[in-house]
Design an enzyme around this catalytic site. Structure first.
Site, mmCIF file in Angstrom:
data_model
loop_
_atom_site.group_PDB
_atom_site.id
_atom_site.type_symbol
_atom_site.label_atom_id
_atom_site.label_comp_id
_atom_site.label_asym_id
_atom_site.label_seq_id
_atom_site.Cartn_x
_atom_site.Cartn_y
_atom_site.Cartn_z
ATOM 1 C CG MET A 2 -1.962 0.952 1.136
ATOM 2 S SD MET A 2 -1.512 2.642 1.888
ATOM 3 C CE MET A 2 -1.328 2.063 3.894
ATOM 4 C CB SER A 3 1.030 4.236 0.619
ATOM 5 O OG SER A 3 1.279 5.568 0.304
ATOM 6 C CB ALA A 4 6.057 3.995 0.369
ATOM 7 N N GLY A 22 3.015 -0.001 -2.082
ATOM 8 C CA GLY A 22 2.561 -0.183 -3.496
ATOM 9 C C GLY A 22 3.465 0.169 -4.654
ATOM 10 C CG HIS A 50 -3.226 7.664 0.311
ATOM 11 N ND1 HIS A 50 -2.891 7.127 -0.805
ATOM 12 C CD2 HIS A 50 -1.864 7.183 1.093
ATOM 13 C CE1 HIS A 50 -1.556 6.721 -0.841
ATOM 14 N NE2 HIS A 50 -1.139 6.707 0.496
#
Length: 457
Positions: free
Chosen positions: A163-165, A167, A301
């Site tokens: 997820m996020s970074a 991801g 987010h």
């Protein structure tokens, strides 16, 4: 057989080199024997830190979760947290341990350190950390190698999600190591190799990048030049109200991975799932979904979760764990971790893999299927979204829904059994074991065409 030619005697000048080669060969054999003799570690069903797993060029930390339900040749999932998070956060809130326990696979939770990044973000934007054989990417591969050396892991069933970074790093890993990862799920992330510096990283996060499909494709394929094998299949998840990572990244990821697969950028089919989620499937020439995109309406987010005890509910809400839909469940289905022979997520609205193995006699307000042994029909207000472009329900067809044991569903002609498992007529979705204990809700979306739903209305 052709006789082997006689080995020529080494020339005097080459005898020393030959002797060295023999010694090296013996040493290599000893090292191989030592590696083969490495004792298998016990399954503990606890989150455990592994202090030594290789040279660790990216200076990451490793945690693993090996449930007692994981048998031989188990799949392995690598799950990468987002910024400001830890491996424990992802373990506690993502829902992955639930499905590891249920379906018997192992999970590795890499952890970033503040000495690498003050916000604990994985470095998805620096070539020395996100390229094949380098830095943090290489450390994560060493974690996979460690698991394969100490547990019975199926090397063809290694998956990565983040997820996020995490991801962004997931996308990089899929491009860097298509020979390692069979599939990946990128949640609120960014395309592989979108950035080569922290400055460029903000450009990728904040706005659309004007690369063409061919350019995105080249960024992925050039991460492992010369690779000619099959590419990983990919899921992409993002909220429509994500203001941390621009939603253009979801489209760019779709462009990149459909380009890698050499397929078009128009969805083969779409479906509406729970939590205001729209699923878009992109199929290869054989009709198999190889890229799936999930747009979660109104979500910001984070990672989509859906706390609860039903099979398709998971996770815990918290910072960046947002209550909409259990994304980990649909990712697990896409990878076939529930025992399905095909790697695709359910394409029916509010899909459910199968009911719990033990039936409860009391009704529930959750999405659990009713354990009633006799089928009960109730009309649906509108046709369920179809699992394929050809399976669309007619707008004039009044759908019906039936909840019954898998055995009762087959005897009623709504499903069939093969090899001890039940499958829905028409959609051929896997309902689980064919017996009177497993219950499933089936919705008839067109005459003779049934899809699995979480519960009947």
């Amino acid at each position: 057989m052709h006789p082997q030619p006689a080995r020529p005697h080494p020339r005097p000048a080459a005898r020393a080199a030959s002797a060295v080669a023999v010694v090296l060969g013996v040493l290599a054999a000893m090292l191989y024997a030592f590696a083969a003799a490495t004792p298998a570690l016990a399954n503990t069903s606890t989150l455990t830190q592994v202090s030594s797993f290789g040279t660790n060029p990216g200076a990451l930390q490793m945690y693993d979760y090996v449930p007692t339900t994981a048998g031989s040749d188990a799949p392995l999932v690598v799950a990468l947290h987002g910024c400001t998070q830890t491996a424990t956060d992802y373990y506690d809130d993502s829902g992955w341990p639930k499905y590891a326990d249920l379906w018997g696979f192992d999970v590795v939770f890499p952890q970033q350190t503040s000495s690498n990044n003050s916000e604990d973000c994985f470095d998805w934007y620096t070539p020395s950390d996100d390229s094949r054989g380098d830095g943090e990417a290489a450390s994560i591969i060493q974690m996979v190698d460690y698991m394969e050396a100490h547990y019975s892991i199926n090397p063809s069933r290694v998956y990565v999600t983040g997820m996020s970074a995490g991801g962004g790093m997931t996308a990089d890993l899929l491009a860097d190591y298509p020979d390692v990862f069979a599939s990946g799920s990128i949640d609120s992330g960014l395309p592989a190799q979108c950035a080569t510096s922290q400055t460029v990283a903000y450009t990728c996060m904040d706005s659309a990048v004007s690369d063409t499909v061919a350019q995105w494709t080249a960024l992925a394929k050039n991460s492992d030049p010369g690779y000619t094998g099959s590419w990983p299949t990919v899921q992409i998840w993002q909220g429509t109200a994500d203001y941390t990572v621009s939603t253009s990244n979801s489209t760019e990821l779709m462009d990149q991975w459909t380009g890698v697969w050499g397929i078009g950028q128009s969805a083969s089919s779409t479906a509406s799932l729970t939590g205001g989620t729209t699923e878009s499937l992109y199929e290869n020439a054989a009709g198999v979904p190889v890229v799936e995109v999930f747009a979660v309406s109104g979500m910001g987010h984070g990672l989509a979760v859906n706390p609860g005890s039903s099979i398709d509910e998971c996770g815990t809400t918290g910072a960046y764990f947002l209550s909409y839909i259990c994304s980990s469940y649909y990712t697990a289905l896409f990878w076939g971790l529930n025992g399905s022979s095909t790697a695709s997520a359910s394409a029916s609205a509010s899909a459910s893999a199968s009911a719990s193995a033990s039936a409860s006699a009391s009704p529930s307000n959750s999405a659990s299927p009713s354990p009633s042994a006799s089928a009960s029909a109730s009309p649906s207000v509108s046709a369920s979204a179809s699992p394929s472009a050809s399976a669309s329900a007619s707008s004039t067809y009044a759908t019906s829904c039936y909840t019954a044991s898998n055995y009762a569903q087959t005897t009623a002609g709504r499903a069939y059994q093969s090899g001890g498992y039940a499958y829905a007529d028409g959609s051929n979705q896997d309902m689980g074991l064919w017996n009177t204990f497993y219950t499933t809700s089936l919705e008839e979306t067109s005459p003779g065409y049934y899809v699995i739903v979480s519960s009947c209305p």
